[in-house]
Design an enzyme around this catalytic site. Structure first.
Site, PDB file in Angstrom:
ATOM      1  N   SER A  70      95.184 116.752   0.201  1.00 31.32           N
ATOM      2  CA  SER A  70      95.835 115.516   0.653  1.00 31.32           C
ATOM      3  C   SER A  70      96.831 114.978  -0.368  1.00 31.32           C
ATOM      4  O   SER A  70      97.779 114.272   0.002  1.00 31.32           O
ATOM      5  CB  SER A  70      94.783 114.446   0.959  1.00 31.32           C
ATOM      6  OG  SER A  70      93.988 114.169  -0.183  1.00 31.32           O
TER       7      SER A  70
ATOM      8  N   ASP B  81      90.825 102.827  -3.077  1.00 28.73           N
ATOM      9  CA  ASP B  81      91.296 104.211  -3.186  1.00 28.73           C
ATOM     10  C   ASP B  81      92.140 104.308  -4.459  1.00 28.73           C
ATOM     11  O   ASP B  81      93.295 103.883  -4.488  1.00 28.73           O
ATOM     12  CB  ASP B  81      92.130 104.570  -1.950  1.00 28.73           C
ATOM     13  CG  ASP B  81      92.673 105.993  -1.995  1.00 28.73           C
ATOM     14  OD1 ASP B  81      92.557 106.645  -3.050  1.00 28.73           O
ATOM     15  OD2 ASP B  81      93.228 106.447  -0.985  1.00 28.73           O
TER      16      ASP B  81
ATOM     17  N   HIS C 130      94.685 108.514  -4.208  1.00 25.60           N
ATOM     18  CA  HIS C 130      95.987 108.777  -3.589  1.00 25.60           C
ATOM     19  C   HIS C 130      97.027 107.796  -4.132  1.00 25.60           C
ATOM     20  O   HIS C 130      96.708 106.936  -4.965  1.00 25.60           O
ATOM     21  CB  HIS C 130      95.857 108.681  -2.065  1.00 25.60           C
ATOM     22  CG  HIS C 130      94.876 109.674  -1.503  1.00 25.60           C
ATOM     23  ND1 HIS C 130      93.550 109.338  -1.258  1.00 25.60           N
ATOM     24  CD2 HIS C 130      95.015 110.979  -1.166  1.00 25.60           C
ATOM     25  CE1 HIS C 130      92.915 110.407  -0.792  1.00 25.60           C
ATOM     26  NE2 HIS C 130      93.776 111.416  -0.730  1.00 25.60           N
TER      27      HIS C 130
END
Length: 450
Positions: free
Chosen positions: A187, A428, A431
């Site tokens: 990702s 998060d 990312h």
């Protein structure tokens, strides 16, 4: 006398007729049997052919040069429903690649573009607006999901002693004309791919661009340049049960440590390849199901040793298949996490949540970047210097504790009341917001392409 002789000679004649009848019957039946047998063989061949065709179209075609020592390599295709019949401790087995590479002298650039500092620049940056990119991911669209500060968009990477070239989308498309540029990985690499689309798509008319739906290989096409920018979901590089781009959250991760065949059938057709692999190896043990294993017995290995096996398989394919005169290959180093604020500010107990500025200490190194992994990757890639260029994003990204989505992104599971009361608990810090840090990764990539 005559009558007696007649009776005696009648018996041999009848026997002769009966014998000839039996021979004819056997001959006819034998011919019939052979014909039926031939038909069954043809029928069996047809079934086998159909099954082979079915296998061909249900699995990826593969280059013959890889894993030639493993004839049963495609006997069982791993998918998200695959399981291990039993598990034993990793024996230390290696795939035993026979290919050796001569070490090449690393190219020395006049300027080390990976060493520098972040400079606030709200004149030249951001290079695009989040809302103007139709390919933006909800996982990375921090402004859309309520991030109140915009400072993370305005930082420019400034190498010591030189400058990165100013971004020019039209010039880059000219370089990509007639080419396939492919990102391969997890990702984080997908985030870099989305960044590249956002950086380049604005100069392509709407009727001249298209994109495939979410698939193992997602393709953006720019028709007037006859070029594509692609992303292949392959979080472990080798074949695994997590290769579904959507349904890959599994309790048990199983990989084939000696096969990249599922993915590599696409690699050989790309002109520019950008690989990454790191995050998925930090999520606990990995099950190894060797291609030659017929009984479903898996070995359990720790993340680093499993990653080294995968990197060896990847390196073998690169060394055997890549012609550096025709293909350019890049490996992007690990993307750091910012899970513990005490690492950059002693005495605190937070993470990337609410962080608004980069770390200024150029010697900073957090626990989100594993030195043992970096050494292993460096060792593997060192044998491929003539065929692979390294994009070292780790140190420069270490400084950007402010660049993560934290709570300003779409989460696929509903948050509990306890989590909502403590935003830091579900931040998060892995990312990256876009526009943001991955745009600079692409600037560094283009530095070596232009």
């Amino acid at each position: 006398m005559i009558q007696r002789w007649h009776k005696k000679t009648q018996l041999p004649l009848l026997a002769l007729v009966f014998f000839l009848f039996v021979l004819c019957t056997i001959f006819i039946n034998e011919r019939r049997f052979q014909e039926i047998h031939r038909k069954e063989i043809r029928k069996g061949d047809d079934v086998a052919t159909r099954n082979d065709v079915k296998k061909t179209f249900s699995s990826t075609s593969t280059p013959s040069s890889l894993n030639s020592s493993h004839p049963k390599d495609r006997s069982v295709v791993l998918d998200r429903f695959s399981t291990c019949k039993s598990t034993v401790k990793y024996s230390g087995k290696k795939a035993g690649w026979d290919i050796h590479f001569d070490k090449q002298e690393e190219r020395k650039d006049s300027c080390d573009v990976f060493s520098g500092r972040w400079v606030f620049d709200n004149t030249s940056y951001p290079l695009y607006n989040e809302s103007d990119c139709p390919y933006m991911s909800d996982q990375l669209a921090c402004l859309k999901h309520g991030r109140p500060d915009l400072g993370y968009q305005y930082w420019r990477w400034q190498p010591h002693g030189c400058n990165l070239k100013r971004w020019n989308a039209t010039e880059i498309w000219d370089k990509l004309r007639g080419k396939r540029l492919m990102f391969v990985g997890d990702s984080l690499n997908r985030g870099q791919w989305i960044s590249m689309l956002c950086l380049l798509q604005s100069v392509i008319p709407a009727e001249k661009k298209s994109i495939t739906p979410n698939a193992p290989l997602t393709i953006f096409r720019a028709e007037e340049y006859n070029a594509t920018i692609e992303f292949q979901w392959a979080p472990l590089l080798v074949e695994s049960n997590s290769d579904d781009p959507v349904n890959h959250r599994l309790d048990e991760r199983i990989m084939r440590p000696d096969s990249v065949l599922r993915h590599a059938s696409e690699w050989k057709h790309a002109d520019i390849l950008i690989f990454n692999s790191y995050l998925w190896w930090r999520q606990g043990p990995v099950k190894l199901l060797w291609s030659t294993e017929e009984n479903g017995v898996c070995e359990e290995a720790q993340g680093l040793e499993a990653m080294e096996l995968a990197m060896d398989a990847w390196a073998d394919w690169i060394g055997s298949n890549v012609d550096p005169l025709k293909q350019k290959v890049f490996f992007v180093t690990m993307s750091p996490t910012h899970l513990w604020s005490r690492e950059w500010e002693a005495g605190t107990n937070g993470n990337c949540y609410s962080e608004k500025s980069p770390i200024e200490d150029e010697k900073y190194w957090g626990s989100g970047s594993d030195l043992d992994t970096m050494r292993m990757v460096e060792n593997v890639v060192s044998w491929l210097k003539s065929k692979v260029s390294v994009i070292n994003i780790t140190q420069l990204s270490e400084y950007r504790k402010d660049g993560h989505p934290s709570v300003y992104r779409k989460f696929w599971e509903a948050r509990t009341d306890e989590e909502l009361a403590n935003p830091m608990s579900y931040s998060d810090c892995i990312h990256w917001c876009l526009p943001g840090v991955p745009d600079v990764w692409n600037q560094l990539l283009l530095h070596f392409l232009l």
